[in-house]
Design a protein around this motif. Sequence first.
Motif, short mmCIF file in Angstrom:
data_model
loop_
_atom_site.label_atom_id
_atom_site.label_comp_id
_atom_site.label_asym_id
_atom_site.label_seq_id
_atom_site.Cartn_x
_atom_site.Cartn_y
_atom_site.Cartn_z
N CYS A 237 -21.55 -2.50 8.14
CA CYS A 237 -20.48 -2.40 9.13
C CYS A 237 -19.27 -2.19 8.39
O CYS A 237 -18.31 -1.54 8.92
CB CYS A 237 -20.51 -4.01 9.93
SG CYS A 237 -21.91 -4.27 10.92
N GLY A 238 -18.93 -2.94 7.36
CA GLY A 238 -17.76 -2.94 6.62
C GLY A 238 -17.47 -1.64 6.14
O GLY A 238 -16.16 -1.39 5.76
N MET A 239 -18.60 -0.82 5.74
CA MET A 239 -18.13 0.63 5.45
C MET A 239 -17.44 1.34 6.49
O MET A 239 -16.36 2.20 6.07
CB MET A 239 -19.59 1.42 4.99
CG MET A 239 -19.99 0.85 3.55
SD MET A 239 -21.64 1.64 3.08
CE MET A 239 -20.99 3.18 2.59
N PHE A 240 -17.64 1.30 7.54
CA PHE A 240 -17.34 2.00 8.79
C PHE A 240 -16.19 1.22 9.42
O PHE A 240 -15.56 2.04 10.07
CB PHE A 240 -18.31 2.33 9.57
CG PHE A 240 -19.37 3.11 8.95
CD1 PHE A 240 -19.16 4.40 9.10
CD2 PHE A 240 -20.74 2.46 8.60
CE1 PHE A 240 -20.14 5.33 8.48
CE2 PHE A 240 -21.52 3.56 8.05
CZ PHE A 240 -21.24 4.86 7.93
N LEU A 241 -15.87 0.07 9.46
CA LEU A 241 -14.87 -0.37 10.31
C LEU A 241 -14.08 -1.37 9.25
O LEU A 241 -14.42 -1.81 8.25
CB LEU A 241 -15.44 -1.20 11.21
CG LEU A 241 -16.15 -0.52 12.33
CD1 LEU A 241 -17.14 -1.38 13.26
CD2 LEU A 241 -15.17 0.48 13.28
N PRO B 263 -16.33 5.55 4.60
CA PRO B 263 -15.32 6.53 4.95
C PRO B 263 -14.25 5.91 5.51
O PRO B 263 -13.00 6.33 5.64
CB PRO B 263 -16.08 7.24 6.14
CG PRO B 263 -17.04 6.11 6.82
CD PRO B 263 -17.48 5.40 5.73
N ILE B 264 -14.02 4.38 5.71
CA ILE B 264 -12.87 3.69 6.08
C ILE B 264 -12.77 2.75 5.26
O ILE B 264 -13.16 1.70 5.23
CB ILE B 264 -12.86 3.19 7.56
CG1 ILE B 264 -13.07 4.18 8.61
CG2 ILE B 264 -11.60 2.20 7.74
CD1 ILE B 264 -13.12 3.90 9.88
N GLY B 265 -11.85 3.00 4.17
CA GLY B 265 -11.50 1.65 3.09
C GLY B 265 -9.88 1.84 3.47
O GLY B 265 -9.30 2.79 2.62
NA NA Z 1 -15.39 1.15 3.92
#
Ligand code: NA
Lengths: 309, 188, 438
Positions: free
Chosen positions: C334-338, C381-383
């Motif tokens: 979850c954390g990788m994407f949001l 992809p979202i960091g």
């Molecule tokens: Na991320």
Amino acid sequence: AQTVLKASHQFPGGKGDIRDEMVQMIARDVAAADVDLEIQIFPGSSLYKPNDQWNAVTRGLLDMTSFPLDYASGRHPEFSATLMPGLVGNFDRAKRLNDSEFMTDIKKVIEDAGAMVIADAWLSGAFASKQGCITSPDTLKGQVIRAAGPAFEEMLVAAGASISSMPSSEIYTGMQTGVLDAANTSSASFVSYRLFEHAKCLTAPGENALWFMYEPVLVSKKVFERLTPEQQKAILAAGEKAEAFFDEEVRKGDQLMVDTYKKAGVEVVEMSKEDYDAWLELAKQSSYKNFAEKVEGGDALIEKALAVQ
Amino acid sequence: MIKAYIRWIGNLSRLFAILSTILIILAMLVVCQMILMRYVFRVATIWQTDFVVFSATAAMFLGAPYVLLKGGHVGVDVIELLLSDKSRARLRLVGAMLGLIFCVIMLAATWVQFHEAWAGNWKHSSVWAPPLWIPLLALPAGFAMLCLQYVAQILVLTTPGMHAVVHDPLAAVPAVSQNQSNVKEYPR
Amino acid sequence: MNVTVSGLLIICALFLLLATGMPIAFALGLAAFVALFLQDGLQIFYILGDTMFSGIANLAYVSIPMFVLMGAAVASSPAGADLYTSLDRWLNRVPGGLVLSNIGACAVFSGMTGSSPATCAAIGKMGIPEMLRRGYPNSVATGSIAAGGTLGILIPPSVTLIVYGIATETSIGRLFMAGVFPGIMLTVMFMAWAIIDCKRKGYEFDARFVRYTLKERLAGLPRILPFLLIIAGTLYVLYGGIATPSEAAGAGALLTLLVVIIAYRLFRFRAVSGIFGSAMRESVMIMMIMAAAELFAFALSSLFVTQTVAAAIADMDVNRWVLMAVINVFLLVCGMFLPPVAVIVMTAPMLFPIITQAGFDPYWFAIVLTINMEVGLITPPIGLNLFVINAIAPTVPTRDILWGSLPYVLVMFLAILILCIFPEIATWLPNQMLGVVE
Ligand code: NA
Ligand code: NA
């Protein structure tokens, strides 16, 4: 096919909270009635935020809720009367109140808005303080208190208290760090939030209880009318049973609170008739007065409630 | 004509942003006043909590159009980076259209909400009991402005020769673009 | 519609929308709208506004813009540079000393803001150019800042802990305390890795040959004073019985503004408006995502997806540590994407009962969850921190930033492991200060 109804409430699920158990009981009884009806429960605000449940249930988006009615008092100011200091007094009187003209008026407002009561429930609450015992109004003077309900806040301010609003989950830290001197909330919260670790004195509900809150189980009228007569009957029967269950359990809850606090070495007192009357006098000058000014027919409503023996 | 629209909408968003910032500042000051009144003077604080909550929340919706203008709402740019310039422009257009659709939906929904609160004279259930339509007004206002801002962006993207400022990551960074002059020379 | 199908559909819809690069907030909202509309029809127009508004209209959430404001005030002034300079004077002879100064400055700064991107930006805009100038490789310079910045949400105050506290009805003051020692531990672990890495690769930089006299070193100390004042002041308001955590944020913001404006004589309108402007932008970004995440969480719950997933996890008849591992993997994905706030709003209410049922301490779990979210801040992809570094150091290729951050991700995994073995690192301080809660 099976009709699925959604029931929502803000209380912890499966942890023995009586309001959750009421809804669970209704779901079980309706399922047992075998009328092609299933109730899905969403506890702990996992679907709607507490305040949003009213809008959803009256619109027919939510089917059932265990709802503190005062939360909707911004839309229907009459509902403030269901969290009004000193209007109930004790459990036996609460029962008589349910069949009174006062509650008929309140239920009319609920029905006109689009919901209906299937189980009455009056929850009791207490006061606790780090300073001393809260009995008469002057015992609260100068203390910072977290109160449950605007009508209570009005009365407590009139008694010379200072109000701090915070969610109930912060009361513990608030009392510990000293942000709060005192708190007023439901008996269940007094136990589950372990406030006995910081309280010096608890004012238990007893025979002269100031704090009562009406938290009925509501069903959306739109939804109810769509159901078959058998399904409707099953829901009403389940509601009645849940109401009887609540009335019995809620008294045990108060006893549990008293025992817990005594065991923790906290002084436990009750308000005397004189204390209660002094508060009532104060309430008449503050909360009742404001209510009568704000709500059309408000004074008549209060009179009807006070007239109940 | 198009240029004028884009400029005007940008300025209007900036105006909303100023309003939003003022509301945040007010919230901060009122919190401090509340602490002072309660802790030092031990008096009841009636209106402060409601005021702080509603002004801060309204500020968020009012500030959103400006943040869109500045590309400050973060998005995933992984796909974008893989594409050619032409496809990237097309993808951005699709993204802007979808964003516009959401904002139109929310404009309708929040207008319904605002209108009910206004017509029903709903109050917040607290001692102060402020009318709910006042904070709720920020929602349709914010979403309407977001729609206008999105239209401006779509115009930028579809009109040849206009530079798009979608997802400029710099804008999302607090204070990166400002105060560079303040940075002192590092001792060597 | 079947729960699994509708769940998969809404998640797929979200990914498709995210792929266009549109703002995360609006993608979450639109996916939620489509799902709700298919389920309930036009009726839902009556509750969309309620859900978004009451999702963020909460006194505790007001502390988010306040803690962001604290950070912006320090970041927009020369305060960050001063903090960093003073640290460097003490650490410049240690291998990788500049990296240590960076991580240390990030940790101190974290005590003044609740936001990770703010921490990253504040220290990075000074630290990265300086490291590159002294010859540190791209990956070392950017990786350490990206990772150090994540401390912003672990060391209190913390935006994610506030959101967790509200979502799970746990005490925010207590959560903040639980973050203190894990925050210090992670800082030390980051530093240890930096020393090992620099020693291993035999980096020798000009800085090692620069000598500061003791006088020069001491002269830097008073510059740290304002920071200590701010942190001490906020802590006093927070735990001294003056205000609740949500209120303390407002007092902290005002205190920081006053200290920064007076200490650095920022009496020009431009400087002050810059502080407020950047704080407003970041707060709005965070809160819009949260409001939309409320809508998305509502849709998931309404379709019974949340309950089904929670039941599936709870019904897994496994060892509680296997359960914890599964939950960690789930959170990592979850954390990788949001962004963290969105993940917490959507998953915390669902995971909380499972965690407590399995006998884990909810305050300890909040810290494990936060470290998970920190990982998400520096993974694609979202960091959010990666975006910030991209903006500060546009010349550094993203690949270098990722390579530089990767070892720190592994350090964070190690930290989670250590916390699992010694949960007291998180629970000791709150239990000591605030008493044990069942
Ligand atoms: Na991320
Ligand atoms: Na922090």
